[in-house]
Design a protein around this motif. Structure first.
Motif, PDB file in Angstrom:
ATOM      1  N   VAL A 333       0.850  -1.197   0.000  1.00 31.61           N
ATOM      2  CA  VAL A 333       0.000   0.000   0.000  1.00 31.61           C
ATOM      3  C   VAL A 333       0.885   1.245   0.000  1.00 31.61           C
ATOM      4  O   VAL A 333       0.934   1.990   0.966  1.00 31.61           O
ATOM      5  CB  VAL A 333      -0.959   0.006   1.210  1.00 31.61           C
ATOM      6  CG1 VAL A 333      -2.109  -0.932   1.003  1.00 31.61           C
ATOM      7  CG2 VAL A 333      -0.210  -0.368   2.490  1.00 31.61           C
ATOM      8  N   PRO A 334       1.592   1.511  -1.094  1.00 33.37           N
ATOM      9  CA  PRO A 334       2.513   2.650  -1.109  1.00 33.37           C
ATOM     10  C   PRO A 334       1.823   4.000  -1.183  1.00 33.37           C
ATOM     11  O   PRO A 334       2.329   4.993  -0.696  1.00 33.37           O
ATOM     12  CB  PRO A 334       3.355   2.391  -2.368  1.00 33.37           C
ATOM     13  CG  PRO A 334       2.443   1.609  -3.260  1.00 33.37           C
ATOM     14  CD  PRO A 334       1.600   0.759  -2.351  1.00 33.37           C
ATOM     15  N   SER A 335       0.633   4.093  -1.818  1.00 29.59           N
ATOM     16  CA  SER A 335      -0.022   5.385  -2.002  1.00 29.59           C
ATOM     17  C   SER A 335      -0.805   5.771  -0.758  1.00 29.59           C
ATOM     18  O   SER A 335      -1.521   4.978  -0.183  1.00 29.59           O
ATOM     19  CB  SER A 335      -0.974   5.322  -3.206  1.00 29.59           C
ATOM     20  OG  SER A 335      -1.970   4.349  -2.993  1.00 29.59           O
ATOM     21  N   GLY A 336      -0.665   7.035  -0.370  1.00 32.91           N
ATOM     22  CA  GLY A 336      -1.366   7.533   0.813  1.00 32.91           C
ATOM     23  C   GLY A 336      -0.955   6.819   2.077  1.00 32.91           C
ATOM     24  O   GLY A 336      -1.708   6.767   3.028  1.00 32.91           O
ATOM     25  N   PHE A 337       0.271   6.277   2.088  1.00 32.96           N
ATOM     26  CA  PHE A 337       0.658   5.379   3.190  1.00 32.96           C
ATOM     27  C   PHE A 337       0.688   6.080   4.530  1.00 32.96           C
ATOM     28  O   PHE A 337       0.147   5.587   5.505  1.00 32.96           O
ATOM     29  CB  PHE A 337       2.035   4.793   2.886  1.00 32.96           C
ATOM     30  CG  PHE A 337       2.558   3.909   3.965  1.00 32.96           C
ATOM     31  CD1 PHE A 337       2.066   2.633   4.123  1.00 32.96           C
ATOM     32  CD2 PHE A 337       3.525   4.361   4.837  1.00 32.96           C
ATOM     33  CE1 PHE A 337       2.539   1.814   5.122  1.00 32.96           C
ATOM     34  CE2 PHE A 337       4.001   3.548   5.838  1.00 32.96           C
ATOM     35  CZ  PHE A 337       3.502   2.277   5.970  1.00 32.96           C
ATOM     36  N   LEU A 338       1.334   7.253   4.597  1.00 32.06           N
ATOM     37  CA  LEU A 338       1.559   7.881   5.898  1.00 32.06           C
ATOM     38  C   LEU A 338       0.253   8.214   6.607  1.00 32.06           C
ATOM     39  O   LEU A 338       0.080   7.915   7.787  1.00 32.06           O
ATOM     40  CB  LEU A 338       2.397   9.146   5.720  1.00 32.06           C
ATOM     41  CG  LEU A 338       2.851   9.816   7.025  1.00 32.06           C
ATOM     42  CD1 LEU A 338       3.760   8.880   7.799  1.00 32.06           C
ATOM     43  CD2 LEU A 338       3.552  11.127   6.752  1.00 32.06           C
ATOM     44  N   ASP A 339      -0.687   8.808   5.884  1.00 30.74           N
ATOM     45  CA  ASP A 339      -1.931   9.228   6.525  1.00 30.74           C
ATOM     46  C   ASP A 339      -2.860   8.058   6.805  1.00 30.74           C
ATOM     47  O   ASP A 339      -3.522   8.027   7.830  1.00 30.74           O
ATOM     48  CB  ASP A 339      -2.658  10.250   5.632  1.00 30.74           C
ATOM     49  CG  ASP A 339      -1.877  11.556   5.527  1.00 30.74           C
ATOM     50  OD1 ASP A 339      -0.978  11.745   6.347  1.00 30.74           O
ATOM     51  OD2 ASP A 339      -2.168  12.348   4.621  1.00 30.74           O
ATOM     52  N   ARG A 340      -2.922   7.099   5.918  1.00 36.57           N
ATOM     53  CA  ARG A 340      -3.973   6.078   6.016  1.00 36.57           C
ATOM     54  C   ARG A 340      -3.531   4.816   6.746  1.00 36.57           C
ATOM     55  O   ARG A 340      -4.294   4.220   7.478  1.00 36.57           O
ATOM     56  CB  ARG A 340      -4.458   5.708   4.613  1.00 36.57           C
ATOM     57  CG  ARG A 340      -5.065   6.879   3.859  1.00 36.57           C
ATOM     58  CD  ARG A 340      -5.520   6.435   2.480  1.00 36.57           C
ATOM     59  NE  ARG A 340      -5.996   7.569   1.681  1.00 36.57           N
ATOM     60  CZ  ARG A 340      -6.388   7.468   0.421  1.00 36.57           C
ATOM     61  NH1 ARG A 340      -6.366   6.292  -0.180  1.00 36.57           N
ATOM     62  NH2 ARG A 340      -6.798   8.527  -0.242  1.00 36.57           N
ATOM     63  N   TYR A 341      -2.302   4.382   6.517  1.00 39.94           N
ATOM     64  CA  TYR A 341      -1.909   3.065   7.006  1.00 39.94           C
ATOM     65  C   TYR A 341      -0.714   3.069   7.954  1.00 39.94           C
ATOM     66  O   TYR A 341      -0.543   2.134   8.729  1.00 39.94           O
ATOM     67  CB  TYR A 341      -1.557   2.155   5.817  1.00 39.94           C
ATOM     68  CG  TYR A 341      -2.638   2.075   4.777  1.00 39.94           C
ATOM     69  CD1 TYR A 341      -3.818   1.372   5.031  1.00 39.94           C
ATOM     70  CD2 TYR A 341      -2.490   2.699   3.546  1.00 39.94           C
ATOM     71  CE1 TYR A 341      -4.818   1.300   4.069  1.00 39.94           C
ATOM     72  CE2 TYR A 341      -3.486   2.628   2.583  1.00 39.94           C
ATOM     73  CZ  TYR A 341      -4.641   1.926   2.849  1.00 39.94           C
ATOM     74  OH  TYR A 341      -5.614   1.852   1.910  1.00 39.94           O
ATOM     75  N   TYR A 342       0.113   4.061   7.872  1.00 38.58           N
ATOM     76  CA  TYR A 342       1.383   4.049   8.588  1.00 38.58           C
ATOM     77  C   TYR A 342       1.204   3.755  10.077  1.00 38.58           C
ATOM     78  O   TYR A 342       1.843   2.857  10.628  1.00 38.58           O
ATOM     79  CB  TYR A 342       2.087   5.394   8.383  1.00 38.58           C
ATOM     80  CG  TYR A 342       3.358   5.559   9.179  1.00 38.58           C
ATOM     81  CD1 TYR A 342       4.545   4.981   8.737  1.00 38.58           C
ATOM     82  CD2 TYR A 342       3.373   6.294  10.356  1.00 38.58           C
ATOM     83  CE1 TYR A 342       5.711   5.130   9.450  1.00 38.58           C
ATOM     84  CE2 TYR A 342       4.542   6.447  11.071  1.00 38.58           C
ATOM     85  CZ  TYR A 342       5.707   5.877  10.615  1.00 38.58           C
ATOM     86  OH  TYR A 342       6.859   6.019  11.335  1.00 38.58           O
ATOM     87  N   TYR A 343       0.333   4.518  10.736  1.00 38.42           N
ATOM     88  CA  TYR A 343       0.197   4.367  12.179  1.00 38.42           C
ATOM     89  C   TYR A 343      -0.503   3.065  12.563  1.00 38.42           C
ATOM     90  O   TYR A 343      -0.292   2.553  13.662  1.00 38.42           O
ATOM     91  CB  TYR A 343      -0.525   5.588  12.763  1.00 38.42           C
ATOM     92  CG  TYR A 343       0.250   6.859  12.527  1.00 38.42           C
ATOM     93  CD1 TYR A 343       1.390   7.137  13.268  1.00 38.42           C
ATOM     94  CD2 TYR A 343      -0.123   7.756  11.529  1.00 38.42           C
ATOM     95  CE1 TYR A 343       2.128   8.288  13.035  1.00 38.42           C
ATOM     96  CE2 TYR A 343       0.603   8.905  11.294  1.00 38.42           C
ATOM     97  CZ  TYR A 343       1.732   9.170  12.045  1.00 38.42           C
ATOM     98  OH  TYR A 343       2.468  10.305  11.811  1.00 38.42           O
ATOM     99  N   TYR A 344      -1.317   2.528  11.682  1.00 40.54           N
ATOM    100  CA  TYR A 344      -1.895   1.208  11.939  1.00 40.54           C
ATOM    101  C   TYR A 344      -0.805   0.135  11.944  1.00 40.54           C
ATOM    102  O   TYR A 344      -0.784  -0.742  12.809  1.00 40.54           O
ATOM    103  CB  TYR A 344      -2.944   0.866  10.883  1.00 40.54           C
ATOM    104  CG  TYR A 344      -4.248   1.607  11.072  1.00 40.54           C
ATOM    105  CD1 TYR A 344      -5.245   1.093  11.893  1.00 40.54           C
ATOM    106  CD2 TYR A 344      -4.475   2.825  10.441  1.00 40.54           C
ATOM    107  CE1 TYR A 344      -6.441   1.773  12.068  1.00 40.54           C
ATOM    108  CE2 TYR A 344      -5.660   3.512  10.613  1.00 40.54           C
ATOM    109  CZ  TYR A 344      -6.648   2.985  11.432  1.00 40.54           C
ATOM    110  OH  TYR A 344      -7.818   3.658  11.605  1.00 40.54           O
TER     111      TYR A 344
END
Length: 497
Positions: A333-344
């Motif tokens: 999931v490289p796109s939008g990673f920081l906002d959407r998935y990073y902290y999960y």
């Protein structure tokens, strides 16, 4: 609190995250953007103008005019809600819709002195009277001289939607962050306290520190939706996100190094920290930098963990697989990673690390209990040996006089109301005014309390019999039976063994 309870709390936090309704947003037509490097408002047909993509619009360190089209559907014009023109970017700007000035974010100028900064995220009310169905022309005067760092994409959004405060929209996009936020908060406080109470706090503190810095990174991330700030502050926010990301990555590496590399820790850590700096400088954009730094830490952690597994440390396999899953998840999931998935993903990795730390703490406590039990047994043996060589003599108040009685001559002590009966090996009974608790403190070593009314000299114990109700009776060498309470029975059996 164990890992199961910890997981239940996270699930409750997940249930508290309520989905919010998405907002229909109509951005400018990317192919219609024209930029003119002129001081006065142009007609956008001169030689100073060029057509570029909207994501290539860069006001940093310059002043220009921009024209673009926005297609507004009839459904939006027919709605009952007020409409707004949204702008998010590192720039001071003045906005004109279909020739009508609708608002300004700061004051654009030809230099740093002439420019006045405005908010990073702003919205202007759009009267329906100046709008039309289909193509609408937006003209923006823009400049950006007050920034601290140069961004790859300084303009984040330009478009029309129903009028809502920008902070509300941003918070809506971060609404799912309550789950990782809860994980990080619990990790910082609960596991931080566990680490400080541990016998080895220097090795246990790195995972809570990782959670602390990740919490700082997440807090910096969502701060954009908590309060409006001027666009130069956006650079400070981005630097804070990167700093906390590097600190969290370094804490992760410190944990892995101290967990699996006993030798050359300082030299290894220096090399790994230098490795973290490479993506921080090379990766384009702050989102990419933050992700690349933590990804580098995970890859190094996987290499160190698998190497430890090859040397025979079974825990290295679990750590290596966890880091490998994290790394693969980033690439999926490289796109939008920081906002959407990073902290999960960070929260999931932390839950794994917390579980491993709980196991390590439990093993540490079990070892400490075993060492303490071994020390207690050794001390008891030393006391008993010393008692045989140098028998203790205790002072007993008896019939108005003080009598010295050898502890080795006492078979057992029996509580009798306000007095205690000392039963000696020669059959003699001495009634003294001491309490049973006082004698228990004075007659330590081979003496064992087997009942609330009996204190027995273990040297006189012969056999221990268990009764049907769970209690027992202790046969002494004197031929007498002493009751053993059900609650104390396991302790007596262990002591006599």
């Amino acid at each position: 609190m164990n890992i199961r309870v910890f997981t239940y709390i996270i699930l409750l936090l997940a249930c508290a995250c309520v989905p919010l309704k998405a907002q229909s947003f109509y951005s400018i037509d990317r192919s219609s953007v024209i930029v003119c490097q002129t001081a006065e408002r142009p007609d956008f047909s001169s030689s100073d103008c060029e057509r570029i993509d909207v994501w290539d619009v860069d006001p940093q360190g310059t002043h220009f005019w921009m024209q673009a089209d926005i297609d507004i559907p009839l459904s939006l014009l027919s709605s009952d809600q007020p409409l707004g023109l949204y702008f998010a970017g590192k720039a001071s700007a003045v906005f004109y819709m279909n020739g009508v000035r609708v608002g300004a974010s700061g004051k654009p100028g030809h230099s740093l002195r002439e420019e006045e900064t405005g908010p990073m995220d702003t919205v202007f009310y759009l009267p329906r009277s100046i709008l039309r169905e289909g193509k609408n022309t937006l003209v923006i005067e823009m400049s950006g001289y007050h920034g601290y760092i140069k961004l790859v994409q300084p303009i984040h959004r330009i478009g029309v939607a129903e009028y809502v405060q920008p902070t509300d929209i941003i918070l809506r996009s971060y609404s799912g962050s309550i789950i990782p936020f809860g994980v990080l908060v619990i990790g910082v406080f609960y596991f931080g306290l566990l680490a400080l109470r541990s016998e080895t706090p220097k090795t246990q503190i790195w995972v809570p520190l990782m959670a602390f810095f990740a919490l700082g990174q997440l807090s910096s991330e969502i701060s954009r939706g908590l309060f409006p700030y001027s666009w130069p502050f956006h650079d400070i926010r981005l630097m804070a996100i990167l700093f906390f990301g590097i600190a969290a990555s370094a804490s992760l590496l410190m944990h892995v190094v101290q967990r699996f590399l006993v030798k050359w820790q300082a030299r290894s850590m220096l090399v790994y920290l230098l490795g973290l700096c490479i993506p921080a400088f090379v990766a384009p954009g702050f989102d990419a930098k933050s992700v690349a730094v933590f990804l580098t830490a995970a890859i190094i952690g996987a290499v160190v963990s698998f190497s430890a597994y090859r040397r025979g440390d079974q825990a290295g396999l679990k750590y290596g697989v966890a880091f490998l899953i994290f790394t693969i998840s980033v690439h999926l999931v490289p796109s939008g990673f920081l906002d959407r998935y990073y902290y999960y993903f960070v929260a999931a990795l932390l839950i794994f690390l917390f579980a491993q730390q709980i196991k390590q703490l439990e093993a540490e406590r079990a070892q400490q209990a075993e060492d303490q039990a071994r020390a207690n047994r050794l001390q008891q043996m030393l006391d008993e040996a010393n008692e045989r060589v140098n028998p203790r003599r205790i002072k007993v108040s008896h019939e108005g006089k003080v009598e010295l009685v050898s502890a080795s001559d006492i078979a057992y002590c029996k509580g009798a109301r306000d007095y205690v009966e000392l039963q000696c090996n020669n059959g003699k009974t001495i009634l003294c005014s001491h309490t049973l608790a006082e004698l228990e403190n004075e007659l330590s070593g081979s003496f064992l309390k087997v009942h609330r009314s009996y204190l027995v000299n273990g040297d006189y114990a012969e056999t221990l019999e268990r009764e049907a109700n769970g209690a027992g009776k202790l046969l002494l060498k004197t031929g007498e039976y002493i009751p053993v309470s059900r609650r104390i029975m396991p302790k007596v059996r262990k002591a006599l063994a």
